[in-house]
Design a protein around this motif. Structure first.
Motif, PDB file in Angstrom:
ATOM      1  N   MET A  44       0.830  -1.195   0.000  1.00 14.18           N
ATOM      2  CA  MET A  44       0.000   0.000   0.000  1.00 14.18           C
ATOM      3  C   MET A  44       0.870   1.253   0.000  1.00 14.18           C
ATOM      4  O   MET A  44       0.594   2.230  -0.723  1.00 14.18           O
ATOM      5  N   THR A  47       2.153   1.720  -3.423  1.00 13.72           N
ATOM      6  CA  THR A  47       1.067   2.154  -4.303  1.00 13.72           C
ATOM      7  C   THR A  47       0.787   3.639  -4.120  1.00 13.72           C
ATOM      8  O   THR A  47       0.614   4.379  -5.097  1.00 13.72           O
ATOM      9  N   ALA A  55       6.283  -1.893  -6.114  1.00 14.28           N
ATOM     10  CA  ALA A  55       5.025  -2.648  -6.062  1.00 14.28           C
ATOM     11  C   ALA A  55       5.192  -4.013  -6.723  1.00 14.28           C
ATOM     12  O   ALA A  55       4.722  -5.036  -6.201  1.00 14.28           O
ATOM     13  N   PRO A  75      -4.501  -1.925  -2.100  1.00 12.21           N
ATOM     14  CA  PRO A  75      -3.630  -1.408  -3.170  1.00 12.21           C
ATOM     15  C   PRO A  75      -4.362  -1.308  -4.510  1.00 12.21           C
ATOM     16  O   PRO A  75      -4.186  -0.343  -5.255  1.00 12.21           O
TER      17      PRO A  75
END
Length: 392
Positions: A44, A47, A55, A75
């Motif tokens: 997260m 992201t 990621a 995410p």
């Protein structure tokens, strides 16, 4: 089970975009889906920074693209709401649930449509996200696009993409109004032309625009740009063609060129205030918030009576975490249109982010009075009461 902790080293490294530290920590056995106090995972954090390489590495290590934080964002949902297209595609390819929804009951198709993230809308539609699914406000993606858009070039293309995917312009919101009726009331002629099946482009370069759009749909933006450049050589004063040149430059990451292109329209046609919105979004992509906010303000100064630019400025302020300023903008909007209970609801959410829960409850009560049967408003009021140590 993931037990949240204050500041796990893996998340701290992801916040900094420190790939070497992430690799070292994973190698030492750090749990890839460890959560911080807000329920965020390292994925997260990556992201939120739109850090695609990080990621990709965290997903390869087994991170869950559907893991939610305390705001109910995953995410996948975060990438979709913010127009982070490559991470969104990655999460979809890695098992994102296309039916999962945010705390407002919306799939990523709704916020991306609302914000005018056309490319993201196309990604969502290609992934099979249901086009007519309504959120807890009773709005589908098409309703959000018409109500919160301006009916201009970009939002017309979002409408065209949604209608092309089967969105129903006759689907009604909780007030009983359809997208078609909203577009009529708002005078959105481009949108109405799309609903009639006529298409939005009607100028001398319309045929070339249609050709460029075919390349755009395949994400061949260089080809689309070349088509528009050739058309502009024949029709240099066509504002529609100039818009598409700027838009394709934006999608190619050539943001400064996009801004200069949009500015040429404003130099000759100052009333084309939607171009201030496009400039603001280019500065947003460049991570220049003050310039983006100044672009919003320049448009507001020209047409203070229209809520579009103010609303999207407030959205951006919330994104920046500047909730005091977002509340001030919402107050301006509500002063002009006290009946907009969606504005009151958003104001309440910003007030809650500031810890001003009594004021948040008062704002949400306005929304409840307008739509007493809506469980979303009552749920958010209950959350504020809980934070005050009181029962709903």
């Amino acid at each position: 089970m993931n037990v949240p902790s204050a500041n796990p080293p893996l998340i701290a490294a992801a916040d900094k975009g420190d790939m070497a530290a992430v690799e070292r920590l994973l190698g030492e056995g750090a749990r890839v889906d460890v959560m911080d106090a807000t329920g965020r995972t390292a994925l997260m954090a990556a992201t939120q920074k739109n850090d695609l390489p990080l990621a990709r590495r965290l997903i390869a290590a087994g991170s869950d693209v559907n893991a939610r934080d305390i705001t109910m964002l995953s995410p996948y949902l975060c990438a979709g709401a913010n127009g982070f297209n490559e991470i969104l595609k990655l999460t979809i390819a890695s098992g994102a649930d296309p039916h999962s929804v945010n705390r407002f009951g919306g799939t990523p198709l709704l916020p991306s449509s609302e914000k005018g993230f056309l490319r993201t809308v196309r990604v969502c539609l290609t992934a099979g996200i249901p086009v007519d699914r309504a959120n807890d406000l009773g709005w589908s993606a098409l309703l959000e696009t018409v109500i919160l858009g301006d009916g201009g070039r970009l939002y017309g293309d979002v409408v065209e993409a949604l209608v092309g995917a089967g969105a129903d312009p006759h689907l009604r919101d909780r007030d009983g109004k359809s997208s078609l009726e909203h577009a009529q009331a708002l005078g959105q002629e481009r949108v109405l032309a799309i609903f009639r099946g006529e298409g939005a482009a009607a100028g001398p370069g319309a045929a070339m625009i249609r050709q460029a759009k075919q390349a755009e749909k395949a994400e061949h933006y260089e080809e689309a740009l070349a088509i528009i450049a050739a058309a502009l050589a024949q029709h240099p004063a066509d504002a529609d063609l100039t818009y598409y040149k700027g838009y394709y430059l934006y999608e190619l990451g050539r943001h400064e060129e996009a801004i200069r292109t949009f500015e040429t329209v404003l130099a000759s046609s100052p009333d084309e205030v939607e171009f201030h919105f496009y400039i603001a979004y280019a500065y947003r992509a460049m991570k220049q918030p003050e310039a983006a906010l100044a672009a919003f303000d320049a448009g507001v100064a020209k047409k203070p009576e229209t809520p579009f630019l103010r609303y999207h400025k407030s959205n951006y302020l919330r994104e920046l975490g500047r909730h005091e300023a977002a509340v001030a903008v919402m107050d301006e909007l509500l002063a002009r249109d006290p009946g907009r209970y969606d504005f009151a609801f958003h104001k309440g959410n910003s007030l809650r982010s500031l810890g001003r829960h009594e004021e948040a409850i008062a704002a949400i009560e306005i929304a409840i009075a307008s739509d007493p049967g809506n469980p979303l408003y009552r749920r958010h009021k209950a959350q504020s009461l809980k934070l005050l140590g009181r029962e709903a």
